[in-house]
Design a protein around this motif. Structure first.
Motif, PDB file in Angstrom:
ATOM      1  N   LYS A 167       0.816  -1.219   0.000  1.00  0.00           N
ATOM      2  CA  LYS A 167       0.000   0.000   0.000  1.00  0.00           C
ATOM      3  C   LYS A 167       0.851   1.271   0.000  1.00  0.00           C
ATOM      4  N   HIS A 168       2.165   1.104   0.062  1.00  0.00           N
ATOM      5  CA  HIS A 168       3.053   2.257   0.203  1.00  0.00           C
ATOM      6  C   HIS A 168       4.141   2.236  -0.859  1.00  0.00           C
ATOM      7  N   ASN A 169       4.780   3.364  -1.035  1.00  0.00           N
ATOM      8  CA  ASN A 169       5.861   3.501  -2.005  1.00  0.00           C
ATOM      9  C   ASN A 169       7.104   2.782  -1.481  1.00  0.00           C
ATOM     10  N   ARG A 170       7.454   1.696  -2.123  1.00  0.00           N
ATOM     11  CA  ARG A 170       8.557   0.845  -1.660  1.00  0.00           C
ATOM     12  C   ARG A 170       9.882   1.606  -1.638  1.00  0.00           C
ATOM     13  N   GLN A 171      10.120   2.423  -2.627  1.00  0.00           N
ATOM     14  CA  GLN A 171      11.374   3.178  -2.681  1.00  0.00           C
ATOM     15  C   GLN A 171      11.461   4.142  -1.491  1.00  0.00           C
ATOM     16  N   ARG A 172      10.361   4.796  -1.203  1.00  0.00           N
ATOM     17  CA  ARG A 172      10.332   5.728  -0.067  1.00  0.00           C
ATOM     18  C   ARG A 172      10.519   4.973   1.252  1.00  0.00           C
ATOM     19  N   LEU A 173       9.878   3.824   1.382  1.00  0.00           N
ATOM     20  CA  LEU A 173      10.051   3.017   2.590  1.00  0.00           C
ATOM     21  C   LEU A 173      11.513   2.609   2.769  1.00  0.00           C
ATOM     22  N   GLY A 174      12.124   2.192   1.674  1.00  0.00           N
ATOM     23  CA  GLY A 174      13.525   1.784   1.733  1.00  0.00           C
ATOM     24  C   GLY A 174      14.428   2.933   2.158  1.00  0.00           C
ATOM     25  N   GLN A 175      14.161   4.120   1.643  1.00  0.00           N
ATOM     26  CA  GLN A 175      14.972   5.287   2.016  1.00  0.00           C
ATOM     27  C   GLN A 175      14.731   5.673   3.473  1.00  0.00           C
ATOM     28  N   THR A 176      13.476   5.562   3.912  1.00  0.00           N
ATOM     29  CA  THR A 176      13.159   5.865   5.312  1.00  0.00           C
ATOM     30  C   THR A 176      13.887   4.898   6.239  1.00  0.00           C
ATOM     31  N   PHE A 177      13.902   3.617   5.872  1.00  0.00           N
ATOM     32  CA  PHE A 177      14.636   2.639   6.672  1.00  0.00           C
ATOM     33  C   PHE A 177      16.118   2.995   6.709  1.00  0.00           C
ATOM     34  N   ALA A 178      16.702   3.291   5.552  1.00  0.00           N
ATOM     35  CA  ALA A 178      18.129   3.618   5.492  1.00  0.00           C
ATOM     36  C   ALA A 178      18.441   4.838   6.357  1.00  0.00           C
ATOM     37  N   ASP A 179      17.571   5.844   6.316  1.00  0.00           N
ATOM     38  CA  ASP A 179      17.765   7.030   7.157  1.00  0.00           C
ATOM     39  C   ASP A 179      17.721   6.653   8.634  1.00  0.00           C
ATOM     40  N   TRP A 180      16.719   5.855   9.003  1.00  0.00           N
ATOM     41  CA  TRP A 180      16.591   5.394  10.394  1.00  0.00           C
ATOM     42  C   TRP A 180      17.845   4.644  10.817  1.00  0.00           C
ATOM     43  N   PHE A 181      18.318   3.761   9.967  1.00  0.00           N
ATOM     44  CA  PHE A 181      19.495   2.953  10.281  1.00  0.00           C
ATOM     45  C   PHE A 181      20.709   3.856  10.522  1.00  0.00           C
ATOM     46  N   LYS A 182      20.917   4.818   9.647  1.00  0.00           N
ATOM     47  CA  LYS A 182      22.046   5.740   9.801  1.00  0.00           C
ATOM     48  C   LYS A 182      21.927   6.546  11.096  1.00  0.00           C
ATOM     49  N   GLU A 183      20.711   6.955  11.430  1.00  0.00           N
ATOM     50  CA  GLU A 183      20.494   7.757  12.641  1.00  0.00           C
ATOM     51  C   GLU A 183      20.842   6.991  13.915  1.00  0.00           C
ATOM     52  N   MET A 184      20.750   5.678  13.879  1.00  0.00           N
ATOM     53  CA  MET A 184      21.140   4.908  15.058  1.00  0.00           C
ATOM     54  C   MET A 184      22.632   5.075  15.337  1.00  0.00           C
ATOM     55  N   PHE A 185      23.405   5.336  14.321  1.00  0.00           N
ATOM     56  CA  PHE A 185      24.843   5.538  14.489  1.00  0.00           C
ATOM     57  C   PHE A 185      25.177   6.973  14.872  1.00  0.00           C
ATOM     58  N   THR A 186      24.454   7.922  14.327  1.00  0.00           N
ATOM     59  CA  THR A 186      24.787   9.326  14.582  1.00  0.00           C
ATOM     60  C   THR A 186      24.098   9.878  15.828  1.00  0.00           C
ATOM     61  N   GLY A 187      22.944   9.321  16.153  1.00  0.00           N
ATOM     62  CA  GLY A 187      22.173   9.843  17.274  1.00  0.00           C
ATOM     63  C   GLY A 187      21.504  11.168  16.964  1.00  0.00           C
ATOM     64  N   MET A 188      21.572  11.597  15.730  1.00  0.00           N
ATOM     65  CA  MET A 188      21.003  12.856  15.241  1.00  0.00           C
ATOM     66  C   MET A 188      21.532  14.054  16.037  1.00  0.00           C
ATOM     67  N   ASP A 189      21.097  14.179  17.258  1.00  0.00           N
ATOM     68  CA  ASP A 189      21.522  15.279  18.137  1.00  0.00           C
ATOM     69  C   ASP A 189      22.112  14.690  19.418  1.00  0.00           C
ATOM     70  N   ASN A 190      22.924  13.645  19.231  1.00  0.00           N
ATOM     71  CA  ASN A 190      23.543  12.924  20.345  1.00  0.00           C
ATOM     72  C   ASN A 190      22.491  12.279  21.240  1.00  0.00           C
ATOM     73  N   TRP A 191      21.486  11.693  20.620  1.00  0.00           N
ATOM     74  CA  TRP A 191      20.413  11.000  21.321  1.00  0.00           C
ATOM     75  C   TRP A 191      19.703  11.949  22.286  1.00  0.00           C
ATOM     76  N   GLY A 192      19.309  13.083  21.730  1.00  0.00           N
ATOM     77  CA  GLY A 192      18.602  14.106  22.504  1.00  0.00           C
ATOM     78  C   GLY A 192      17.179  14.278  22.028  1.00  0.00           C
ATOM     79  N   PRO A 193      16.646  15.503  22.148  1.00  0.00           N
ATOM     80  CA  PRO A 193      15.229  15.745  21.825  1.00  0.00           C
ATOM     81  C   PRO A 193      14.830  15.395  20.390  1.00  0.00           C
ATOM     82  N   GLN A 194      15.673  15.707  19.411  1.00  0.00           N
ATOM     83  CA  GLN A 194      15.334  15.388  18.021  1.00  0.00           C
ATOM     84  C   GLN A 194      15.235  13.878  17.820  1.00  0.00           C
ATOM     85  N   TYR A 195      16.192  13.178  18.362  1.00  0.00           N
ATOM     86  CA  TYR A 195      16.181  11.722  18.240  1.00  0.00           C
ATOM     87  C   TYR A 195      14.920  11.152  18.875  1.00  0.00           C
ATOM     88  N   ALA A 196      14.594  11.638  20.075  1.00  0.00           N
ATOM     89  CA  ALA A 196      13.411  11.154  20.793  1.00  0.00           C
ATOM     90  C   ALA A 196      12.131  11.443  20.012  1.00  0.00           C
TER      91      ALA A 196
END
Length: 182
Positions: free
Chosen positions: A60-89
């Motif tokens: 029901k969803h755009n597979r390419q967009r889902l894949g990119q969203t997953f990849a972004d999420w995966f990368k954020e686990m390494f960076t913590g976005m804002d060092n695992w602060g408010p943005q990450y939460a």
């Protein structure tokens, strides 16, 4: 029961013993995480495609967009976005709410996260990465999984409250009483 994402994140960091050393290890491995994010996304969606219920949700969803969203999420686990602060939460809370909204239940989320942990663990071993990186990644995966699980509870409580006007205390007491009589 109104969840405050940053407070939830802080509790989860404490409960998982996700330390500053874990953060440092992940951030130092961010380039590696980024380099395998697309492959992890492919493995993740390959797993979901083998589950008829999840394949129907994904269709029901755009597979390419889902894949990119997953990849972004995966990368954020390494960076913590804002060092695992408010943005990450906030981002993790929104991810949880999206899972609830599109009908991905806990019985799907937990095995899917296990797949992520297993796939990345295979990759870590194959590339000779340190065990501490695997442990740090496992901790952050469990933090992220907890956000999704908490979203289910929050949405269920709000729905019951809207329909019945039930207080949080009564809601929790009914659950406890129901479990005691099972």
């Amino acid at each position: 029961m109104a969840i405050k994402p940053l407070e939830l994140l802080q509790v989860l960091i404490s409960r998982t013993e996700f330390t500053d050393e874990d953060k440092k290890i992940l951030q130092q491995s961010a380039d590696w995480g980024s380099s395998i994010a697309a492959e992890m996304s492919d493995a993740f969606y390959g797993y979901l495609d083998r589950d008829a219920e999840m394949a129907a949700v994904i269709a029901k969803h755009n597979r390419q967009r889902l894949g990119q969203t997953f990849a972004d999420w995966f990368k954020e686990m390494f960076t913590g976005m804002d060092n695992w602060g408010p943005q990450y939460a906030e981002r993790r809370w929104k991810i949880g709410l999206v899972h609830v909204r599109v009908g991905i239940g806990p019985q799907h989320v937990v095995p899917a996260m296990a797949t992520v942990v297993q796939e990345v663990s295979r990759r870590l071993v194959k590339e000779g990465k340190p065990e501490q990186l695997r442990m740090s990644l496992s901790k952050v995966c469990m933090i992220d999984l907890s956000f999704i699980e908490q979203a289910y509870l929050e949405v269920a409580y709000k729905a019951v409250q809207q329909e019945t006007g039930m207080s949080e205390a009564l809601f929790k007491r009914l659950i406890a009483t129901s479990l005691a009589s099972s």
